[in-house]
Enzyme design. Structure first.
Site: not given
Length: 471
Positions: A39, A116, A182, A185, A204, A270, A450
């Protein structure tokens, strides 16, 4: 015999599914949720939350190593206990998983644990510990999420080639780590392992890191990560990856087309996600595009009574987007079932913030300056650096900036982009502003407290109109 007929069944219990179920229950609908694993789904158990716990440990380590910058002395050697760091992260995930279990009970939502499969738009079978159950409902919400995409030539094995899931529970500390991709994740794990003392290289394919962000943010982050000791290769690709006894051997083609072979101890892929929509029974029930379920603004599919939300639908693939869709869909269902007091609003994708918890943090909402110009806007854009902010200097976190983009004709806030300390907590100010359809006038008239880093948000608005006070 347990009851198997409901008003709404939700398939999947991630941040989209469990929130949809809670909202359905709040609206008086008899609700069930089906979950095959844990869950809370990926986000709570294997994603957003436990990664933040890991990153927090890395952040504390970073501060401890730089204690002398704050006039402090720490005696003895400061080092990371990887096992303890991972254990803490898993404890956080467990606590939240138990929290969702409690929410299901509190809202009287029936939980069916198992796999399911839809047998029609409003019926499904659940194969679980209790054998096979047949469930029916007036409406079904598919919230099955997504998983990490594998490299075609190097499937994640959990030993040397990792997805985010393996990277969260490492058996050993990588010595030399290759991160492919990049986006949020990739860059978060690169940041974590770099802070933990690992030698990290990021590859990348596009011409800049975090490519969905404003180019000024990408440039700033690349400079910062390089300064922290990472090797960043943009416009580059991994042509081949071979697992060896000692690690992985990667053939990397750089931006000039030169191919070199380098050894790494481990590799994290990733490179995006794949929706979990196979073997769910969706084939004839919904229109699909590259596996993503096509929906209207309220989550309806082409089959009456069948709805979809979250990462198994078109992006952005973010937990908070899934949760928001969950509420919208629950309310749209309640309205169809005769509730006259609900007024669902479709999701405005322009107002969904994005956050990346690397070091320094990144947060943004709306259009980048380039995208605003592409869309035909005449823009006013302004940037305010943290070095002009008293609180940032006092914190020793003077690296970063806030950039705002306005429509020059109407003063509409089109986008906001930040990099630096705690920006993930500050972006919400601009998100509220955009949701309220604010212009520069209201933002300029807002009194910011501030000393806070948030004053740099105010200053960036002023800077967009040539009125910045502290630079």
């Amino acid at each position: 015999m347990a009851d198997t007929n409901y008003d709404v069944i939700v398939l999947g219990s991630g941040p989209g599914g469990y929130v949809a179920a809670i909202r359905c229950a709040q609206l008086g609908l008899k609700t069930a949720i089906v979950e095959r694993e844990l869950l809370g789904g990926i986000c709570l158990n294997w994603g957003c939350i436990p990664t933040k716990a890991l990153l927090r440990s890395a952040e504390i380590l970073h501060y401890a190593q730089h204690a002398k910058d704050y006039g402090l002395k720490i005696a003895g050697k400061i080092e990371a206990d990887l096992e303890a760091v991972v254990k803490r992260s898993r404890g956080v995930a467990k606590q939240l998983n138990q929290g969702v279990t409690h929410l299901m009970k509190k809202n009287k939502i029936a939980v069916h644990m198992g796999e399911g499969t839809l047998t029609g738009p409003t019926s499904l079978t659940v194969k679980g510990e209790k054998g096979e159950e047949k469930l029916t409902a007036k409406h079904v919400i598919v919230a099955t999420g997504a998983r990490a995409r594998d490299l075609p030539f190097a499937k994640a094995d959990g030993k040397r080639v990792w997805t985010y899931r393996h990277a969260m529970t490492p058996k050993e500390m990588p010595k030399k780590l290759l991160v492919i991709g990049s986006g949020a994740i990739g860059i978060e794990f690169a940041s974590f392992y770099n802070d933990m003392g690992c030698d990290v290289t990021v590859v990348e394919m596009l011409d800049r890191v975090v490519p969905v962000e404003d180019k000024d943010v990408s440039a700033f982050l690349e400079k910062s990560l390089t300064k922290q000791g990472m090797t960043i290769m943009t416009g580059a690709g991994v042509d081949d990856l071979k697992v060896t006894d000692k690690g992985v051997r990667a053939k990397i083609k750089d931006s000039k087309g030169k191919v070199s072979e380098t050894e790494f101890s481990h590799c994290i892929t990733a490179i995006g996600i794949v929706p979990n929509t196979e073997n769910v029974g969706l084939e004839k029930l919904a229109d699909m595009d590259r596996g993503f379920i096509q929906i209207d603004d309220y989550g309806r599919t082409k089959s009456k009574g069948l709805w979809a939300i979250g990462d198994c639908t078109p992006g952005p693939w973010l937990a908070h987007k899934a949760s928001h869709e969950g509420v919208t869909t629950a309310e749209a269902i309640a309205k169809e079932l005769g509730n006259k007091d609900v007024h669902p609003h479709p999701l405005d994708r322009a107002n969904i913030p994005g956050c990346t918890y690397c070091h320094p943090q990144i947060a943004s909402v709306g259009l980048t300056e380039a995208k605003a110009k592409e869309a035909g806007y005449e823009v006013k854009a302004g940037t305010f650096p943290f070095i002009g902010n008293g609180k940032a200097i006092a914190l020793g976190e003077a690296e970063g900036f806030v950039k705002t983009v306005f429509d020059a004709k109407t003063g509409e806030l089109l986008g906001a982009h930040m990099v630096g300390a705690e920006v993930t907590e500050m972006i919400q100010g601009f998100v509220v502003g955009k949701t309220l359809e604010t212009t520069e006038a209201e933002l300029m008239q807002t009194v910011f407290p501030h000393p806070t880093i948030s004053e740099s948000m105010h200053e960036s608005v002023l800077a967009s109109y040539g009125r910045a006070l502290h630079i």
